[in-house]
Motif scaffolding. Structure first.
Motif, PDB file in Angstrom:
ATOM      1  N   GLU A 320       0.840  -1.207   0.000  1.00 21.60           N
ATOM      2  CA  GLU A 320       0.000   0.000   0.000  1.00 21.60           C
ATOM      3  C   GLU A 320       0.869   1.249   0.000  1.00 21.60           C
ATOM      4  O   GLU A 320       0.585   2.221  -0.713  1.00 21.60           O
ATOM      5  CB  GLU A 320      -0.911  -0.004   1.226  1.00 21.60           C
ATOM      6  N   ALA A 321       1.955   1.233   0.767  1.00 16.09           N
ATOM      7  CA  ALA A 321       2.870   2.376   0.793  1.00 16.09           C
ATOM      8  C   ALA A 321       3.541   2.570  -0.566  1.00 16.09           C
ATOM      9  O   ALA A 321       3.718   3.708  -1.027  1.00 16.09           O
ATOM     10  CB  ALA A 321       3.916   2.181   1.885  1.00 16.09           C
ATOM     11  N   MET A 322       3.927   1.470  -1.226  1.00 11.72           N
ATOM     12  CA  MET A 322       4.495   1.574  -2.572  1.00 11.72           C
ATOM     13  C   MET A 322       3.491   2.176  -3.545  1.00 11.72           C
ATOM     14  O   MET A 322       3.822   3.027  -4.377  1.00 11.72           O
ATOM     15  CB  MET A 322       4.920   0.193  -3.075  1.00 11.72           C
ATOM     16  N   ASP A 323       2.256   1.727  -3.421  1.00 10.34           N
ATOM     17  CA  ASP A 323       1.189   2.170  -4.312  1.00 10.34           C
ATOM     18  C   ASP A 323       0.934   3.668  -4.169  1.00 10.34           C
ATOM     19  O   ASP A 323       0.835   4.401  -5.157  1.00 10.34           O
ATOM     20  CB  ASP A 323      -0.075   1.372  -3.978  1.00 10.34           C
ATOM     21  N   THR A 324       0.835   4.128  -2.931  1.00  9.82           N
ATOM     22  CA  THR A 324       0.463   5.535  -2.703  1.00  9.82           C
ATOM     23  C   THR A 324       1.632   6.495  -2.929  1.00  9.82           C
ATOM     24  O   THR A 324       1.400   7.673  -3.245  1.00  9.82           O
ATOM     25  CB  THR A 324      -0.089   5.719  -1.282  1.00  9.82           C
ATOM     26  N   THR A 325       2.865   6.021  -2.761  1.00 11.89           N
ATOM     27  CA  THR A 325       4.023   6.904  -2.948  1.00 11.89           C
ATOM     28  C   THR A 325       4.656   6.770  -4.327  1.00 11.89           C
ATOM     29  O   THR A 325       5.539   7.565  -4.675  1.00 11.89           O
ATOM     30  CB  THR A 325       5.106   6.610  -1.894  1.00 11.89           C
ATOM     31  N   ASP A 326       4.238   5.760  -5.097  1.00 10.27           N
ATOM     32  CA  ASP A 326       4.867   5.467  -6.387  1.00 10.27           C
ATOM     33  C   ASP A 326       6.374   5.286  -6.224  1.00 10.27           C
ATOM     34  O   ASP A 326       7.183   5.776  -7.029  1.00 10.27           O
ATOM     35  CB  ASP A 326       4.586   6.560  -7.414  1.00 10.27           C
ATOM     36  N   SER A 327       6.752   4.552  -5.175  1.00  8.84           N
ATOM     37  CA  SER A 327       8.169   4.395  -4.879  1.00  8.84           C
ATOM     38  C   SER A 327       8.437   3.052  -4.215  1.00  8.84           C
ATOM     39  O   SER A 327       7.580   2.503  -3.528  1.00  8.84           O
ATOM     40  CB  SER A 327       8.625   5.520  -3.941  1.00  8.84           C
ATOM     41  N   THR A 328       9.648   2.543  -4.438  1.00  2.73           N
ATOM     42  CA  THR A 328      10.132   1.382  -3.687  1.00  2.73           C
ATOM     43  C   THR A 328      11.325   1.757  -2.818  1.00  2.73           C
ATOM     44  O   THR A 328      11.990   0.887  -2.256  1.00  2.73           O
ATOM     45  CB  THR A 328      10.537   0.235  -4.646  1.00  2.73           C
ATOM     46  N   ASP A 329      11.602   3.045  -2.704  1.00  2.00           N
ATOM     47  CA  ASP A 329      12.712   3.515  -1.884  1.00  2.00           C
ATOM     48  C   ASP A 329      12.434   3.226  -0.408  1.00  2.00           C
ATOM     49  O   ASP A 329      11.389   3.627   0.121  1.00  2.00           O
ATOM     50  CB  ASP A 329      12.906   5.021  -2.076  1.00  2.00           C
ATOM     51  N   PRO A 330      13.321   2.526   0.280  1.00  2.00           N
ATOM     52  CA  PRO A 330      13.068   2.136   1.672  1.00  2.00           C
ATOM     53  C   PRO A 330      12.772   3.308   2.605  1.00  2.00           C
ATOM     54  O   PRO A 330      11.896   3.214   3.466  1.00  2.00           O
ATOM     55  CB  PRO A 330      14.360   1.416   2.081  1.00  2.00           C
ATOM     56  N   LYS A 331      13.486   4.408   2.472  1.00  3.82           N
ATOM     57  CA  LYS A 331      13.233   5.561   3.344  1.00  3.82           C
ATOM     58  C   LYS A 331      11.843   6.133   3.106  1.00  3.82           C
ATOM     59  O   LYS A 331      11.131   6.507   4.051  1.00  3.82           O
ATOM     60  CB  LYS A 331      14.302   6.637   3.116  1.00  3.82           C
ATOM     61  N   THR A 332      11.445   6.193   1.848  1.00  2.00           N
ATOM     62  CA  THR A 332      10.111   6.694   1.508  1.00  2.00           C
ATOM     63  C   THR A 332       9.032   5.781   2.078  1.00  2.00           C
ATOM     64  O   THR A 332       8.031   6.244   2.635  1.00  2.00           O
ATOM     65  CB  THR A 332       9.959   6.805  -0.018  1.00  2.00           C
ATOM     66  N   GLY A 338       2.753   4.392   8.206  1.00  5.65           N
ATOM     67  CA  GLY A 338       1.659   4.716   9.113  1.00  5.65           C
ATOM     68  C   GLY A 338       0.383   5.042   8.367  1.00  5.65           C
ATOM     69  O   GLY A 338      -0.697   4.518   8.681  1.00  5.65           O
ATOM     70  N   ASP A 339       0.497   5.908   7.357  1.00  5.06           N
ATOM     71  CA  ASP A 339      -0.676   6.241   6.548  1.00  5.06           C
ATOM     72  C   ASP A 339      -1.176   5.028   5.778  1.00  5.06           C
ATOM     73  O   ASP A 339      -2.390   4.861   5.583  1.00  5.06           O
ATOM     74  CB  ASP A 339      -0.335   7.371   5.567  1.00  5.06           C
ATOM     75  N   ALA A 340      -0.257   4.172   5.346  1.00  8.12           N
ATOM     76  CA  ALA A 340      -0.663   2.969   4.616  1.00  8.12           C
ATOM     77  C   ALA A 340      -1.533   2.070   5.487  1.00  8.12           C
ATOM     78  O   ALA A 340      -2.526   1.510   5.025  1.00  8.12           O
ATOM     79  CB  ALA A 340       0.574   2.211   4.126  1.00  8.12           C
ATOM     80  N   LEU A 341      -1.159   1.914   6.757  1.00  8.56           N
ATOM     81  CA  LEU A 341      -1.958   1.087   7.668  1.00  8.56           C
ATOM     82  C   LEU A 341      -3.359   1.663   7.854  1.00  8.56           C
ATOM     83  O   LEU A 341      -4.342   0.923   7.945  1.00  8.56           O
ATOM     84  CB  LEU A 341      -1.249   0.985   9.023  1.00  8.56           C
ATOM     85  N   LYS A 342      -3.450   2.984   7.916  1.00  7.46           N
ATOM     86  CA  LYS A 342      -4.753   3.617   8.099  1.00  7.46           C
ATOM     87  C   LYS A 342      -5.627   3.495   6.857  1.00  7.46           C
ATOM     88  O   LYS A 342      -6.854   3.360   6.953  1.00  7.46           O
ATOM     89  CB  LYS A 342      -4.571   5.099   8.443  1.00  7.46           C
TER      90      LYS A 342
END
Length: 382
Positions: A320-332, A338-342
């Motif tokens: 979900e975090a990858m999807d919403t940020t358009d990134s696979t960067d670990p820091k990102t 947190g937002d992904a869990l919500k």
């Protein structure tokens, strides 16, 4: 999550002895796993891996997720470390170098600490399935701890046992690093509250199946309660052998072992009468937990444990975090989790976790269960 409705590529899980892909293919991201898939803790490792596989299967069967406008699937690359911290480190290096993973799931504290020596330099997330508090207390900026810390369990289990079962504790936990930390903390807590530790006989749960010598030494000292715990399967054997030798007291079960799984090996819940442990997923009454249990049972034909459920939701949150940020960067991804869990689909979150601490710990309530009259009963923690 922006997921297509067409069927997509199924998960490709790679185990030790099979060749790794040389980096992710176009439209695919690699996620790593290193854990015990052989030896005494193999069941624990497989239970953890099953939750990850289930999440990946669901994501890919739905067509993957959007990454910079491209439909992307997930490839789970898994390696056996036999519960060895040094092998876990070797596996993580290999996963990063050969498969360019952005995250490595690891379900034991020794392996987690070994990976934390270099994960920030090598730039990958450690997805830590261990409740050792120090995992997220040492400032590693690319670590996420998935389960709750066990310090709350130590206090709650000690209070309950001293009140209901007696003040003499015999300690027969496992010898791996996680169990040593647990044992040290519960010994200190027990003695600080006026209890007496009458025996300390740690045992290697990963290599032995016959615990007669260690258990008999503990019982000879007349404990009211035994502290036990490693993976569920060997813990069940310790409990079984203690009962066979005449021990009639209670058990404090370290959180790595799950009461319902221990009972299957020990010979039923009657063998664990008076046992104190974490609340098994099977006892949860929430809609999300019930839904996950039914889907998992349909896939694997058995009741899931917390290892499967926690890692399942953590991988869904990571994607979900990858999807919403358009990134696979670990820091990102670390910043977005947190937002992904919500925001993730509630059905993908059986423990209903919606918060991450500043130092990277998923926030989950501490629970306590006791076996009473052959049933697992949830108790409120004061």
């Amino acid at each position: 999550m922006k997921i297509a409705r067409t069927l997509g590529q199924a998960v490709a899980t790679v185990t030790l002895g099979m060749s790794l892909s040389a980096g992710a293919m176009a439209g695919e991201v690699n996620i790593g796993f290193t854990g015990p898939l052989s030896g005494g803790a193999a069941l624990y490792g497989e239970n953890t891996l099953s939750g990850l596989r289930m999440a990946v299967d669901e994501i890919n069967a739905a067509g993957g997720f959007d990454l910079n406008g491209e439909k992307t699937t997930v490839n789970l690359v898994s390696l056996d470390d036999r519960y060895s911290p040094s092998q876990a480190a070797t596996n993580a290096k290999r996963l990063k170098q050969e498969s360019d993973v952005s995250a490595v799931f690891v379900p034991h504290s020794g392996g987690i600490f070994a990976l934390q020596d270099f994960n920030e330099k090598d730039n990958f997330l450690v997805m830590a399935y261990s409740s050792v508090p120090s995992i997220t207390e040492q400032g590693n900026g690319l670590t996420l701890r998935i389960p709750p810390t066990f310090d709350g369990y130590v206090k709650a289990f000690t209070d309950y046992a001293l009140e209901h079962q007696g003040n003499k504790l015999g300690m027969g936990g496992a010898t791996h690093e996680y169990a040593k930390i647990w044992a040290s903390m519960i010994k200190d807590e027990w003695q600080a509250k006026g209890g007496e530790v009458v025996a300390e006989t740690p045992m290697d749960y990963n290599k032995s199946a016959d615990f007669f010598t260690g258990v008999s030494r503990i019982i000879a000292n007349g404990p009211d309660v035994m502290f036990v715990g490693g993976a569920s399967e060997p813990t069940g054997l310790v409990v079984q052998q203690a009962r066979q030798m005449g021990f009639q007291g209670g058990f404090i079960v370290m959180d790595q072992a799950k009461i319902d799984e221990v009972a299957e090996v020990a010979g039923g819940l009657d063998m664990l009468e008076g046992a104190i442990g974490v609340v098994p997923l099977s006892v949860y009454e929430t809609d999300a937990a019930k839904d996950f249990i039914e889907r998992y049972k349909a896939e694997y034909d058995k009741m899931p444990g917390s290892e499967a459920a926690y890692n399942y939701l953590a991988l869904h949150a990571l994607v979900e975090a990858m999807d919403t940020t358009d990134s696979t960067d670990p820091k990102t991804l670390r910043a977005a989790i947190g937002d992904a869990l919500k925001n993730m689909d509630a059905s993908k979150n059986p423990y209903e976790i919606v918060e991450v601490t500043e130092n990277g710990g998923f926030v989950t309530e501490t629970t306590l269960a006791v076996v009473k009259d052959g049933e697992i009963v949830r108790e409120e923690i004061e």
